[in-house]
Motif scaffolding. Structure first.
Motif, PDB file in Angstrom:
ATOM      1  N   GLY A  78       0.782  -1.227   0.000  1.00  9.97           N
ATOM      2  CA  GLY A  78       0.000   0.000   0.000  1.00  9.97           C
ATOM      3  C   GLY A  78       0.813   1.274   0.000  1.00  9.97           C
ATOM      4  N   LYS A  79       2.136   1.142  -0.086  1.00 11.41           N
ATOM      5  CA  LYS A  79       2.989   2.332  -0.071  1.00 11.41           C
ATOM      6  C   LYS A  79       3.815   2.412  -1.337  1.00 11.41           C
ATOM      7  CE  LYS A  79       3.418   2.737   4.944  1.00 11.41           C
ATOM      8  NZ  LYS A  79       4.362   2.906   6.085  1.00 11.41           N
ATOM      9  N   GLU A  80       4.317   3.615  -1.614  1.00 15.53           N
ATOM     10  CA  GLU A  80       5.172   3.799  -2.768  1.00 15.53           C
ATOM     11  C   GLU A  80       6.577   3.249  -2.500  1.00 15.53           C
ATOM     12  OE1 GLU A  80       3.151   7.872  -4.601  1.00 15.53           O
ATOM     13  OE2 GLU A  80       5.235   7.866  -3.932  1.00 15.53           O
ATOM     14  N   ARG A  81       7.260   2.914  -3.582  1.00 10.69           N
ATOM     15  CA  ARG A  81       8.635   2.466  -3.443  1.00 10.69           C
ATOM     16  C   ARG A  81       9.494   3.635  -2.961  1.00 10.69           C
ATOM     17  NH1 ARG A  81      11.095  -1.044  -8.254  1.00 10.69           N
ATOM     18  NH2 ARG A  81       9.255  -2.225  -7.615  1.00 10.69           N
ATOM     19  N   GLU A  82      10.377   3.364  -2.011  1.00 11.70           N
ATOM     20  CA  GLU A  82      11.233   4.415  -1.485  1.00 11.70           C
ATOM     21  C   GLU A  82      12.692   3.988  -1.534  1.00 11.70           C
ATOM     22  OE1 GLU A  82      11.172   5.356   2.673  1.00 11.70           O
ATOM     23  OE2 GLU A  82      10.586   3.321   3.263  1.00 11.70           O
ATOM     24  N   GLY A  83      13.550   4.978  -1.727  1.00 13.45           N
ATOM     25  CA  GLY A  83      14.983   4.725  -1.714  1.00 13.45           C
ATOM     26  C   GLY A  83      15.482   4.554  -0.298  1.00 13.45           C
ATOM     27  N   VAL A  84      16.296   3.547  -0.086  1.00 11.79           N
ATOM     28  CA  VAL A  84      16.834   3.248   1.239  1.00 11.79           C
ATOM     29  C   VAL A  84      18.293   3.680   1.334  1.00 11.79           C
ATOM     30  CG1 VAL A  84      17.385   1.411   2.862  1.00 11.79           C
ATOM     31  CG2 VAL A  84      15.244   1.322   1.559  1.00 11.79           C
ATOM     32  N   SER A  85      19.080   3.257   0.340  1.00 13.15           N
ATOM     33  CA  SER A  85      20.503   3.559   0.371  1.00 13.15           C
ATOM     34  C   SER A  85      21.069   3.350  -1.018  1.00 13.15           C
ATOM     35  CB  SER A  85      21.214   2.635   1.367  1.00 13.15           C
ATOM     36  OG  SER A  85      22.593   2.953   1.455  1.00 13.15           O
TER      37      SER A  85
ATOM     38  N   ASN B 155      20.606  -3.328  10.806  1.00 14.64           N
ATOM     39  CA  ASN B 155      20.621  -3.575  12.249  1.00 14.64           C
ATOM     40  C   ASN B 155      19.470  -2.830  12.918  1.00 14.64           C
ATOM     41  OD1 ASN B 155      23.053  -5.029  11.933  1.00 14.64           O
ATOM     42  ND2 ASN B 155      24.278  -3.170  12.234  1.00 14.64           N
ATOM     43  N   SER B 156      19.182  -3.206  14.142  1.00 11.85           N
ATOM     44  CA  SER B 156      18.122  -2.552  14.929  1.00 11.85           C
ATOM     45  C   SER B 156      16.831  -2.448  14.119  1.00 11.85           C
ATOM     46  CB  SER B 156      18.585  -1.159  15.384  1.00 11.85           C
ATOM     47  OG  SER B 156      19.759  -1.244  16.152  1.00 11.85           O
ATOM     48  N   LEU B 157      16.456  -3.533  13.520  1.00 12.95           N
ATOM     49  CA  LEU B 157      15.293  -3.522  12.631  1.00 12.95           C
ATOM     50  C   LEU B 157      14.010  -3.236  13.401  1.00 12.95           C
ATOM     51  CD1 LEU B 157      16.353  -6.419  10.307  1.00 12.95           C
ATOM     52  CD2 LEU B 157      15.720  -4.130   9.537  1.00 12.95           C
ATOM     53  N   LYS B 158      13.119  -2.534  12.723  1.00 13.70           N
ATOM     54  CA  LYS B 158      11.828  -2.137  13.288  1.00 13.70           C
ATOM     55  C   LYS B 158      10.705  -2.714  12.439  1.00 13.70           C
ATOM     56  CE  LYS B 158      13.848   2.359  14.513  1.00 13.70           C
ATOM     57  NZ  LYS B 158      13.717   3.827  14.344  1.00 13.70           N
ATOM     58  N   PRO B 159       9.528  -2.864  13.008  1.00 20.88           N
ATOM     59  CA  PRO B 159       8.400  -3.372  12.205  1.00 20.88           C
ATOM     60  C   PRO B 159       8.153  -2.528  10.952  1.00 20.88           C
ATOM     61  CG  PRO B 159       7.853  -3.473  14.521  1.00 20.88           C
ATOM     62  CD  PRO B 159       9.167  -2.766  14.432  1.00 20.88           C
ATOM     63  N   GLU B 160       8.405  -1.234  11.030  1.00 23.77           N
ATOM     64  CA  GLU B 160       8.181  -0.376   9.862  1.00 23.77           C
ATOM     65  C   GLU B 160       9.214  -0.581   8.761  1.00 23.77           C
ATOM     66  OE1 GLU B 160       8.373   0.561  13.077  1.00 23.77           O
ATOM     67  OE2 GLU B 160       9.372   2.518  13.287  1.00 23.77           O
ATOM     68  N   ASP B 161      10.230  -1.407   9.003  1.00 29.82           N
ATOM     69  CA  ASP B 161      11.170  -1.772   7.950  1.00 29.82           C
ATOM     70  C   ASP B 161      10.648  -2.915   7.096  1.00 29.82           C
ATOM     71  OD1 ASP B 161      13.772  -1.268  10.350  1.00 29.82           O
ATOM     72  OD2 ASP B 161      13.229   0.089   8.710  1.00 29.82           O
ATOM     73  N   THR B 162       9.527  -3.485   7.489  1.00 24.63           N
ATOM     74  CA  THR B 162       8.941  -4.586   6.728  1.00 24.63           C
ATOM     75  C   THR B 162       8.580  -4.127   5.323  1.00 24.63           C
ATOM     76  OG1 THR B 162       8.088  -5.687   8.704  1.00 24.63           O
ATOM     77  CG2 THR B 162       7.000  -6.176   6.604  1.00 24.63           C
ATOM     78  N   ALA B 163       9.088  -4.843   4.326  1.00 26.03           N
ATOM     79  CA  ALA B 163       8.860  -4.465   2.930  1.00 26.03           C
ATOM     80  C   ALA B 163       9.551  -5.490   2.042  1.00 26.03           C
ATOM     81  CB  ALA B 163       9.421  -3.072   2.645  1.00 26.03           C
ATOM     82  N   VAL B 164       9.274  -5.384   0.758  1.00 27.05           N
ATOM     83  CA  VAL B 164      10.081  -6.082  -0.239  1.00 27.05           C
ATOM     84  C   VAL B 164      11.235  -5.147  -0.597  1.00 27.05           C
ATOM     85  CG1 VAL B 164      10.174  -7.099  -2.530  1.00 27.05           C
ATOM     86  CG2 VAL B 164       8.114  -7.351  -1.133  1.00 27.05           C
ATOM     87  N   TYR B 165      12.438  -5.674  -0.508  1.00 27.63           N
ATOM     88  CA  TYR B 165      13.637  -4.894  -0.787  1.00 27.63           C
ATOM     89  C   TYR B 165      14.177  -5.264  -2.160  1.00 27.63           C
ATOM     90  CZ  TYR B 165      13.822  -3.057   3.945  1.00 27.63           C
ATOM     91  OH  TYR B 165      13.535  -2.383   5.113  1.00 27.63           O
TER      92      TYR B 165
END
Length: 124
Positions: A42-49, A84-94
């Motif tokens: 339900g969210k747009e693709r976002e750049g991580v790094s 590291n220090s992963l959070k539930p909001e990091d859940t996604a397809v990478y």
């Protein structure tokens, strides 16, 4: 045609770590800037790094600064994303993506080649 393959995703508890890998089976990644992107339901693709072709320049989204580290080993033809220090909001397809430039950005339109993605789920 550059074909990218991601690996290393999975299920991890909050606070845990994962390391994603991105490699190309038939081509060298040496001359490409590589980016990691993610897309949650339900969210747009976002750049991580992203990381420059020579590895000397890196960029991070504010949401992952201090927790994620991008690196590359051109001898192994692989780019890594240590999370590291992963959070539930990091859940996604990478997804990893490649751009035929020396230094990339976190804008997805710059990247012509994309992998199929790997699922990361952070949940207790």
């Amino acid at each position: 045609q550059l074909q990218l393959v991601e690996s290393g995703g999975g299920l991890v508890q909050p606070g845990g770590s994962l390391r994603l890998s991105c490699t190309a089976s038939r081509s060298t990644l040496t001359y490409y800037a590589i980016g990691w992107f993610r897309q949650a339901p339900g969210k747009e693709r976002e750049g991580v790094s992203c990381i420059s072709s020579y590895g000397g320049s890196t960029k991070y989204a504010d949401s992952v600064k201090g927790r994620f580290t991008i690196s590359r080993d051109n001898a192994k033809n692989t780019v890594y994303l240590q999370m590291n220090s992963l959070k539930p909001e990091d859940t996604a397809v990478y997804y990893c993506a490649a751009a035929a430039v020396l230094v990339g950005t976190l804008n997805s339109y710059e990247y012509a080649y994309w992998g199929q993605g790997t699922q990361v789920t952070v949940s207790s």
